[in-house]
Structures are given as C-alpha cells and as structure tokens.
Scaffold this active site. Sequence first.
Site, PDB file in Angstrom:
ATOM      1  N   TYR A  91       0.687  -1.270   0.057  1.00 40.09           N
ATOM      2  CA  TYR A  91      -0.053  -0.024  -0.173  1.00 40.09           C
ATOM      3  C   TYR A  91       0.843   1.171   0.323  1.00 40.09           C
ATOM      4  O   TYR A  91       2.178   1.070   0.148  1.00 40.09           O
ATOM      5  CB  TYR A  91      -1.027  -0.034   1.336  1.00 40.09           C
ATOM      6  CG  TYR A  91      -2.037  -0.844   1.109  1.00 40.09           C
ATOM      7  CD1 TYR A  91      -3.129  -0.616   0.109  1.00 40.09           C
ATOM      8  CD2 TYR A  91      -2.106  -1.742   2.233  1.00 40.09           C
ATOM      9  CE1 TYR A  91      -4.233  -1.369   0.089  1.00 40.09           C
ATOM     10  CE2 TYR A  91      -3.420  -2.728   2.480  1.00 40.09           C
ATOM     11  CZ  TYR A  91      -4.355  -2.329   1.243  1.00 40.09           C
ATOM     12  OH  TYR A  91      -5.535  -3.202   1.421  1.00 40.09           O
ATOM     13  N   GLU A 195     -11.616  -1.964  -2.032  1.00 39.44           N
ATOM     14  CA  GLU A 195     -12.734  -2.787  -1.221  1.00 39.44           C
ATOM     15  C   GLU A 195     -13.935  -1.515  -1.295  1.00 39.44           C
ATOM     16  O   GLU A 195     -14.636  -1.712  -0.435  1.00 39.44           O
ATOM     17  CB  GLU A 195     -12.458  -3.191  -0.090  1.00 39.44           C
ATOM     18  CG  GLU A 195     -11.460  -4.379  -0.246  1.00 39.44           C
ATOM     19  CD  GLU A 195     -11.463  -5.124   1.212  1.00 39.44           C
ATOM     20  OE1 GLU A 195     -11.273  -4.269   2.372  1.00 39.44           O
ATOM     21  OE2 GLU A 195     -10.900  -6.357   1.217  1.00 39.44           O
ATOM     22  N   GLU A 275      -5.891 -10.365  -2.062  1.00 36.24           N
ATOM     23  CA  GLU A 275      -5.886 -10.346  -0.673  1.00 36.24           C
ATOM     24  C   GLU A 275      -6.134 -11.773  -0.296  1.00 36.24           C
ATOM     25  O   GLU A 275      -7.035 -12.019   0.153  1.00 36.24           O
ATOM     26  CB  GLU A 275      -6.509  -9.280   0.256  1.00 36.24           C
ATOM     27  CG  GLU A 275      -6.145  -7.981   0.178  1.00 36.24           C
ATOM     28  CD  GLU A 275      -6.804  -7.090   0.955  1.00 36.24           C
ATOM     29  OE1 GLU A 275      -7.574  -7.648   1.578  1.00 36.24           O
ATOM     30  OE2 GLU A 275      -6.753  -5.907   0.891  1.00 36.24           O
TER      31      GLU A 275
END
Length: 652
Positions: A91, A195, A275
Amino acid sequence: VSTQSTGSSGINAEYGDFCKMLFIFASVLLFHSCSAERGFYIDWDNDRFVKDGETFQYVSAGMHYFRIPHQYWEQRISAAKSAGLNTVQTYVAWNAHEPQPGQYNFEGDLDIVRFIQLVQAHDMALILRVGPYICAEWNFGGLPPWLLGVTSQVRTSDQDYMFAVNHWLKVLATKIKPLLYKNGGPIIMIQVENEYGSFGCDHNYINVLTWFFQDSFGPDVIYFTTDGPGGYKCGSLQGTQPLFTTIDFGVGSDAAKDFAKLRKFQPNGPNVNSEFYTGWLDHWKHKHSTRPAEKLGESLDKLVSLNASVNLYMWHGGSNFGLWSGAQNRNGLIANPTSYDYDAPQSEWGDVKLDKYWAIRNVTEKYFPGNKMPVPQDSKKLGGIPLNLTLVGLLTDQIGPETLVKRFPLPHTMEQVGVFEGILAYEHEVTPGKPLVNVELEILGVHDRAYVVTDGIFVQVVGREEEVKFNVTAHKKITILVENMGYIGFSKAMLDYNAEYKGLKNVTVNGCVWTHWNHYKINVTDTSTRRTTNKLTAASSHKTKIWKGKELLPKGPAIFSGEFVLEKSQLLDTFVNITRSWSKGYLIVNDILIGRYWPDAGPQYTLYLPGVWLKEGTNTISLVELQSYTPSENGVYLTDKPFIDGPVNPDA
C-alpha cells in the site's frame, strides 16, 4: 597459381557462408529483441498476464514499507524471495507522506522510491496499491485526518475531497512514474481505491478517480480494483478495460466458485486474488488471531493450480509504530494494537514461521521449480535487561499558554480545533469564591477515552460513549484529557462525522451544561522533566481512587522515565515487556514513539523494539501511563521473547 586460385575461391566461399550465418544470427537476435520487448499487459483473449512476451503468473508478498524500519527492508524482501515469491505488493500511506496539507515526507521509513528500487534489485515485480484509501487497519484507512477539517465526505465525489486526492496523486506521480515497468522500473500494476464495494456504489466516483490516476500516472498502466466476492459490482466498473477487477478471500474459501462468479462480471482476463489472507488482524480486548499453516498451503495450492495470481496478505505484517494503529466499528469502536504481526509467515520482527514458510515454499517449488535460496535464519535478540523507571512528571504539566489551542464557551471536537492525534485537554477554571462542592459531573459523547482530574486529583476514567455520572469537588479546575485511540478506517462509519469525531461533546454539572472551556494540545512524546517534587507528591494526603479494581494514579496521567546502557554487541532487536503492573499508555525509546501499550486489555504485552533504534551507551525509555501503576520488581524489562497472544479483558 592454380592452387592459389582455388584457395582464394575457398576462402571467399567460406567468408560468404560466414556472412550468411552472421546475417541469420543477427536476424534472430533482432526478432528476439522485438518479440521480447519490455512490457507488461493483460492478454484478454487468453486470460493471462504477459511480461516481456511471456505468460506471467505472480505469487506476491504483501508487506508495507511504512510498517518496517527502512534498515530492514532488504531482509524482508529477500526472505519473501527465498520462499519462491516473485512479486511484492504494498500500500501507499497518504497520511504518513502528507501529515499536514502541503507538507511531504519521503525520507527514512517513508522513502518509497528506495523501497521499490530494492524490490527491483531482487529481480521481483511490484504492485502498488495507491488507493488513496487503503484500509490496512492503518489510522483512518490511510487518509490524512486533516481532511476532516476540510470535508467529512471522504471516498465520495465531494469536490473538496477529490481536489485533495487529485493534488496528492500528482505529487506521488513525480516519485512513481520513473519506476513504472514501461519506464524500466518494477511496478506492473496500480490499484484504484480499495474494497469500495463494502463502502459505497457511486460508479461516477470510481470513474472520475480512475481518470485522475490515468492523468497522473499515464494511460498505459494496468489499473485494478479489489473487493470481496460480489463487492466488485459496486467497487469496479463493468465492461471498461481501464479498470481490471480482482477479488479477495482467505483460507478455506471455494476459489473456483468465487472466480466463476467473477467471470459473470468480468468474462475475460486472468483470475487474481489480491488479498489471500494468511492470518488476520488483532484488536485490543480480543484474542490474538491465527490461521493454520496446513490449510494455508492447501488453499494456496488450489489457487495456483487454477492459474490464478495471488497476493499473500500478509507475507509480513510489521508494526503500527507511533500513533498509526487504526480502528474498526463493530457495535462501537474496537482499536488495533501496535503489533501488526497478522500471524503472517514472516513475523513482525522478521523471523520466518517455518510451518507457514514451508507451506508456501512447497507450493511455489511445485509450480515454479528451481529455487535454490537458503531458508532465512532467525536474528539474534536482546533480553534479560531490567528497566528501572521513576515518576518524572504529569501530562497536565503541559497545560499552559504555549499549548493553548483555543477558548470556547462549549467543548469543541479535536477536528474542530485542528488536533488529529494524541490527546486534547479540556480545562474549566472554577469561578473564584464559588467552588463546586460534591456536584454531579457527566461527560457526554466521549471519543475515545477521558481521564478526569479535579484540582490536581485523578477522579475518573470514562470510556467511549459511556454514560457515567460521578460526584466531584473542585475549587480551582476541572481538567479532562481525551485520548484519540485511532480513527476508524473501514465501512460507512468513516462518513458519519457525528459518530466519528474525536474529543467530547458536552459536560454537565448537576444536569446543567457547563461552559467556558480552554482547549490544550498535549504532546504525548514530551517527556522532559520540568516538574517539581512537591507537585508530584502533593496528592499523598488524598485517598486514591479505585477504577475497575486498580488504583488510579494520584495526580492523573503521568510520565515514568529511566535509562539503560548497552554495549555495541547488544544493539539487537528486542521486546519491551510491559506487565500488568501498568495499565495503558505510550512507550517512547530514545525519543521515538514506539506505540501504544495496554496490558489491562491484552492480547499484546510486549512491544517490538528494533535494534537499529538502540544506541551504544545510554538509552532512554519512558512510559506515558494514563491510568494506573502498581510498583513491582519486574514491571517492565527487555526480553528476547515476544508475547502478543496473552490473556484479554473485554472490560478494560
């Protein structure tokens, strides 16, 4: 002569044959160089990634550069490669890089360029999850909390939010564009949002955000989204190749079934699990999460056998150093601890967990044979060092003109006064000659925890949203220190500012709203000893208050400090064991805020202390204790053994 003539003809013939061979060889080289031109793209017709002309399937290591001391980046990357992983996924933490509007930090542990270059030096690709919302159990999901001073409508098409996002992407692009795969770097894909299908369903927002990414990083990059199964209907854009849709799920899920559902939304392209959960996150007051290695290996084998690419979330979790740990909203706020070990194959402190390591490596060697790298060895740890701390000051000592933020008739939230982390102190000065004697005090809307001091006496702790009334007597001052335990970083709770502010709403005395409050910003890392012995011991004549079975500190949240001396050979990774002699607070070593501790709650009792933050000679350590301390012989010490799976107390 005739012999010479014949020889010359032979030489010419041989030279001609050589030229023909050279031409053919050069043609082959030219064809090879053209066909294998550097590039990374999706072959939609054949449901595959293509890297430099070859089919590419990745198994990537999820790790976050901002959770790892930069001195250890190479070791973490090398350990991942030794397990047969060919890619790193990370990230980008916007809030860490831009802590204040227009103030940027890309140095040290935030030198993202160097991290990416190290990944490339290990001949690995890199997937960059820009977001800018990232979740990650990171404070406010990676968004800068100062946005709340501009708009509460984050992750929407709100003009102020999108302006800030676009500006940040432009800044980040100056660092990232040279590292894109087409420009010679290792970055093969960039993630847009994260998400989003679990948050909203505004396709216009996703569309505009994608355009911002293309404008900043260029149009010829693979941009992708990820959502849980089904979430992509809102989290991505159907039928538009600028956005590639991936999904996430963990051990035990039916991969074939989940991918079959995705095919109805995205008929072509490679299958990707962005993920794949190797473990799970932790919360204070809840047991440490684990996932079995055997099931991890079985599920990973199934994914790879389906020709799916997969990211291990996490390969290495790292730590929520400082005040970066976030929170979630599950019938109220539940905060994440300092450890982000995640029960990942590579532990928070960098040692590999052999059962999970081999569960992964056995799969990668089965499908991608040829790995000859040795298994990483555990690092040597420092332990057996007792620490003696003494009381040196109070947090309320910081209250004064230099820390005054503003005076208001009514209490304001942290966001309203521009304080987005740590502690905000609210103080009411009692009118001279009109003491408050045995009055009923109630503090309304506490977010997240309040510590109440009257006339220098610690009288009460109030938890988030607790409705508690208690009697106090104050001749001079009522001081309320309110702790921010981390912003929620998941779900629509991020949008509800009325529910997600930090600070408090109101204070009543005998049922009447109490006015005239000074607001002070408390620096939890200020451990300077500018206090007086008289001030620290003045409360000895007062009966100590009991809160949930433990005596509160007499004068309120306090600072305990000490020193320890190390030789050069002792500059090793270690763990600070903070026992239940203490209650809740912050650990600071050598002026570095290591993180939060809370042994009253569990499950984390030791805080990982990287050896690179220690020094030869005298080291300093401080605990900023917010509630209670019971003197004991081994209340805090350095140990070579982590303890992050201890007992928990839901009522702490």
